[in-house]
Design a protein around this motif. Structure first.
Motif, PDB file in Angstrom:
ATOM      1  N   SER A  88       2.183 -12.527  -6.965  1.00 13.87           N
ATOM      2  CA  SER A  88       0.534 -12.613  -6.887  1.00 13.87           C
ATOM      3  C   SER A  88       0.056 -11.846  -5.634  1.00 13.87           C
ATOM      4  N   THR A  89       0.910 -11.445  -4.733  1.00 13.60           N
ATOM      5  CA  THR A  89       0.537 -10.817  -3.583  1.00 13.60           C
ATOM      6  C   THR A  89       0.502  -9.202  -3.951  1.00 13.60           C
ATOM      7  N   VAL A  90       1.349  -8.754  -4.652  1.00 16.78           N
ATOM      8  CA  VAL A  90       1.385  -7.395  -5.244  1.00 16.78           C
ATOM      9  C   VAL A  90       0.077  -7.457  -6.146  1.00 16.78           C
ATOM     10  N   TRP A  91      -0.123  -8.439  -6.878  1.00 16.14           N
ATOM     11  CA  TRP A  91      -1.305  -8.264  -7.942  1.00 16.14           C
ATOM     12  C   TRP A  91      -2.553  -8.286  -7.036  1.00 16.14           C
ATOM     13  N   ARG A  92      -2.571  -9.095  -5.832  1.00 18.74           N
ATOM     14  CA  ARG A  92      -3.960  -9.423  -5.079  1.00 18.74           C
ATOM     15  C   ARG A  92      -4.255  -7.942  -4.367  1.00 18.74           C
ATOM     16  N   ASN A  93      -3.060  -7.245  -3.966  1.00 18.34           N
ATOM     17  CA  ASN A  93      -3.381  -6.230  -3.019  1.00 18.34           C
ATOM     18  C   ASN A  93      -3.506  -5.023  -4.062  1.00 18.34           C
ATOM     19  N   LEU A  94      -3.005  -5.131  -5.240  1.00 20.28           N
ATOM     20  CA  LEU A  94      -3.642  -3.893  -6.150  1.00 20.28           C
ATOM     21  C   LEU A  94      -5.421  -3.983  -6.115  1.00 20.28           C
ATOM     22  N   LYS A  95      -5.754  -5.251  -6.469  1.00 20.74           N
ATOM     23  CA  LYS A  95      -7.064  -5.466  -6.258  1.00 20.74           C
ATOM     24  C   LYS A  95      -7.724  -4.999  -5.108  1.00 20.74           C
ATOM     25  N   VAL A  96      -7.075  -5.215  -3.979  1.00 20.04           N
ATOM     26  CA  VAL A  96      -7.669  -4.687  -2.663  1.00 20.04           C
ATOM     27  C   VAL A  96      -7.908  -3.295  -2.684  1.00 20.04           C
ATOM     28  N   ILE A  97      -6.763  -2.822  -3.053  1.00 25.02           N
ATOM     29  CA  ILE A  97      -6.776  -1.343  -3.124  1.00 25.02           C
ATOM     30  C   ILE A  97      -8.049  -0.784  -3.929  1.00 25.02           C
ATOM     31  N   CYS A  98      -8.161  -1.385  -4.963  1.00 22.80           N
ATOM     32  CA  CYS A  98      -9.458  -1.132  -5.632  1.00 22.80           C
ATOM     33  C   CYS A  98     -10.875  -1.300  -5.155  1.00 22.80           C
ATOM     34  N   LYS A  99     -10.841  -2.305  -4.319  1.00 27.02           N
ATOM     35  CA  LYS A  99     -11.978  -2.949  -3.541  1.00 27.02           C
ATOM     36  C   LYS A  99     -12.269  -1.847  -2.761  1.00 27.02           C
ATOM     37  N   VAL A 100     -11.352  -1.469  -1.740  1.00 29.55           N
ATOM     38  CA  VAL A 100     -11.758  -0.342  -0.830  1.00 29.55           C
ATOM     39  C   VAL A 100     -12.016   0.810  -1.386  1.00 29.55           C
ATOM     40  N   GLY A 101     -11.771   1.072  -2.734  1.00 29.42           N
ATOM     41  CA  GLY A 101     -12.193   2.260  -3.463  1.00 29.42           C
ATOM     42  C   GLY A 101     -11.026   3.354  -3.382  1.00 29.42           C
ATOM     43  N   LEU A 102      -9.609   2.829  -3.227  1.00 31.92           N
ATOM     44  CA  LEU A 102      -8.622   3.744  -3.103  1.00 31.92           C
ATOM     45  C   LEU A 102      -7.904   4.020  -4.388  1.00 31.92           C
ATOM     46  N   ALA A 103      -8.274   3.125  -5.362  1.00 29.27           N
ATOM     47  CA  ALA A 103      -7.680   3.140  -6.682  1.00 29.27           C
ATOM     48  C   ALA A 103      -8.670   2.673  -7.731  1.00 29.27           C
ATOM     49  N   GLU A 104      -8.625   2.893  -8.961  1.00 29.44           N
ATOM     50  CA  GLU A 104      -9.353   2.277  -9.855  1.00 29.44           C
ATOM     51  C   GLU A 104      -8.327   1.817 -11.311  1.00 29.44           C
ATOM     52  N   GLU A 105      -8.967   0.690 -11.950  1.00 20.49           N
ATOM     53  CA  GLU A 105      -8.147   0.334 -12.957  1.00 20.49           C
ATOM     54  C   GLU A 105      -8.109   1.126 -14.313  1.00 20.49           C
ATOM     55  N   VAL A 106      -7.371   1.488 -15.041  1.00 22.89           N
ATOM     56  CA  VAL A 106      -7.161   2.056 -16.310  1.00 22.89           C
ATOM     57  C   VAL A 106      -6.688   1.204 -17.320  1.00 22.89           C
ATOM     58  N   PHE A 121       0.850  -1.153  -0.184  1.00 18.53           N
ATOM     59  CA  PHE A 121      -0.124  -0.012   0.072  1.00 18.53           C
ATOM     60  C   PHE A 121       0.838   1.230   0.004  1.00 18.53           C
ATOM     61  N   ARG A 122       1.962   1.209   0.991  1.00 21.56           N
ATOM     62  CA  ARG A 122       2.785   2.482   1.184  1.00 21.56           C
ATOM     63  C   ARG A 122       3.398   2.549  -0.187  1.00 21.56           C
ATOM     64  N   SER A 123       4.038   1.902  -0.924  1.00 19.21           N
ATOM     65  CA  SER A 123       4.475   1.879  -2.082  1.00 19.21           C
ATOM     66  C   SER A 123       3.673   2.382  -3.310  1.00 19.21           C
ATOM     67  N   PHE A 124       2.558   1.922  -3.109  1.00 17.36           N
ATOM     68  CA  PHE A 124       1.784   2.068  -4.294  1.00 17.36           C
ATOM     69  C   PHE A 124       1.327   3.732  -4.187  1.00 17.36           C
ATOM     70  N   PHE A 125       1.098   4.014  -3.008  1.00 16.43           N
ATOM     71  CA  PHE A 125       0.799   5.652  -2.779  1.00 16.43           C
ATOM     72  C   PHE A 125       1.961   6.217  -2.931  1.00 16.43           C
ATOM     73  N   GLU A 126       2.973   5.985  -2.697  1.00 14.58           N
ATOM     74  CA  GLU A 126       4.200   6.691  -3.003  1.00 14.58           C
ATOM     75  C   GLU A 126       4.474   6.892  -4.444  1.00 14.58           C
ATOM     76  N   MET A 127       4.181   5.894  -5.135  1.00 15.98           N
ATOM     77  CA  MET A 127       4.458   6.039  -6.526  1.00 15.98           C
ATOM     78  C   MET A 127       3.497   6.774  -7.472  1.00 15.98           C
ATOM     79  N   GLY A 128       2.361   7.358  -6.624  1.00 21.11           N
ATOM     80  CA  GLY A 128       1.629   8.228  -7.214  1.00 21.11           C
ATOM     81  C   GLY A 128       0.693   7.360  -8.312  1.00 21.11           C
ATOM     82  N   LYS A 129       0.860   7.833  -9.607  1.00 20.76           N
ATOM     83  CA  LYS A 129      -0.535   7.493 -10.526  1.00 20.76           C
ATOM     84  C   LYS A 129      -0.030   6.553 -11.337  1.00 20.76           C
ATOM     85  N   HIS A 130      -1.097   5.536 -12.212  1.00 20.17           N
ATOM     86  CA  HIS A 130      -0.833   4.935 -13.254  1.00 20.17           C
ATOM     87  C   HIS A 130       0.149   3.740 -13.125  1.00 20.17           C
TER      88      HIS A 130
END
Lengths: 144, 144
Positions: free
Chosen positions: B49-67, B20-29
Motif C-alpha cells: 500500500s505504501t508503493v501504491w500510495r506513493n504512485l498516487k503521490v507521484i501523480c498528484k505532484v504532476g510527475l506521472a499520470e495514470e494510463v 520515487f527513485r525506483s519509479f524513475f529508474e524504471m522509466g515508463k508504464h
DNA sequence: TTGCAATTGAATATCGTTTTCAATTGGCCG
DNA sequence: CGGCCAATTGAAAACGATATTCAATTGCAA
C-alpha cells in the motif's frame, strides 16, 4: 438478428433478445450497471451476470466494443461505421464523440513506421465539458 | 526533491525516497505490482500500500499520470515534456511510444469546436508488435 | 525537544469483473 | 412431435486490483 447470431454460434433467448434490444436503444457508452438497471426494469428476473455476459456476446459478434477511460468502469460502445474519438468530461462523466478521420492516416502510418500492425485506434480527450465549465465559473464567482 | 515535495505539502521519508527513485529508474508504464516487486527487492519492509500510495503521490505532484489500456491494470507513465501516444501490443503487452505532435493541433481544435476544455490527450493504438507478428507467422507456417 | 500532521505496514474493505454450478431451455435430428 | 445436447441462465461466490482503516511511527516546524 436470430439468424445472424446463429451464424456466429449463439442461440437466441428471450433474455438475450431483451438485452440486445435495450442496449441498442440506449445508444452509446453503456456500462454493465446502466444496462442492467434498464433491463431489470423491464424484466425483474434477469440477472446481472446475464446482462454482463450478453454485453460480451455483443462484442464477440462485432456489434460493440469495450471503452476504457480510466475511471474503473468498462463501457460498451456500439460499433459504428465511422471511427470516432471521445471527449470525456471528468466532472459529469459525459462522453461526447468526435470524428477522427482526419488523423487516422497519420496514425496508421505511425504504426507502420514501427512495424506495428494496428487493429484499433482510440483517442480520448479528457477535460471539462461546456456545462461543467459554466458551473465552475459560477462557483468561482461566488467565492469573490 | 525534498524541497519540491514540501512545496506540494508532502514530506520526504526513506520509503518515499526509494519508491520515487525506483519509479524513475524504471522509466515508463509501470504498474503498482511491478514497482512493488522492484522496491521490495531493495527493502523488504516496504508494504504494497505504501508503493501504491506513493504512485498516487507521484501523480498528484504532476510527475506521472495514470494510463489505462483496458487490460484491468493501471500503469503509471512518467510525464515527459513531449506528448506521446502508445502502441499497445495485445499479445506481449509491450507499450511503444510515438510522437503525437502532428495531430495535437487538430485535437485541440476539435475540443474547442465543441466548447470542451481539454486537459489531457490519449491516443492508444492496439494491435501486434513486430515480434509478435513474426511469432504469429511462424505459427501459421507450422499449421501448413 | 516537543507536538502534530503526515506517513507507514498490515489487514481489511470495496467494487467491478469473472467464474462456478445446478437448473433450464433453444433448436437440431430423428 | 419428442428427445437430446450444448448453450444459456440466475444466484452465489471467487477473483483481482484498487482503496481505506487503524494503530504505530516519523518528519519537521516551532
Amino acid at each position: 438478428m436470430k439468424e445472424f447470431l446463429k451464424t456466429k454460434g449463439f442461440k437466441m433467448t428471450p433474455q438475450r433478445e431483451l438485452i440486445f434490444r435495450s442496449f441498442f436503444e440506449m445508444g452509446k457508452h453503456v456500462s454493465v450497471e446502466e444496462l442492467y438497471d434498464k433491463v431489470h426494469q423491464k424484466d425483474r428476473s434477469i440477472g446481472y451476470s446475464t446482462v454482463w455476459r450478453n454485453l460480451k456476446v455483443i462484442c464477440k459478434v462485432g456489434l460493440a466494443e469495450e471503452v476504457n477511460l480510466g475511471d474503473g468502469v468498462t463501457r460498451y460502445d456500439r460499433v459504428t461505421r465511422e471511427p470516432h474519438g471521445h471527449l470525456f468530461c471528468q466532472n459529469c462523466k459525459r462522453l461526447i464523440e468526435f470524428d477522427i478521420h482526419a488523423v487516422l492516416p497519420y496514425l496508421v502510418e505511425t504504426g507502420e513506421e514501427k512495424n506495428f500492425r494496428a487493429d484499433s485506434f482510440k483517442i480520448e480527450i479528457t477535460g471539462l465539458c461546456e456545462d461543467c465549465q459554466a458551473m465552475e465559473n459560477k462557483k468561482n464567482e461566488r467565492l469573490h
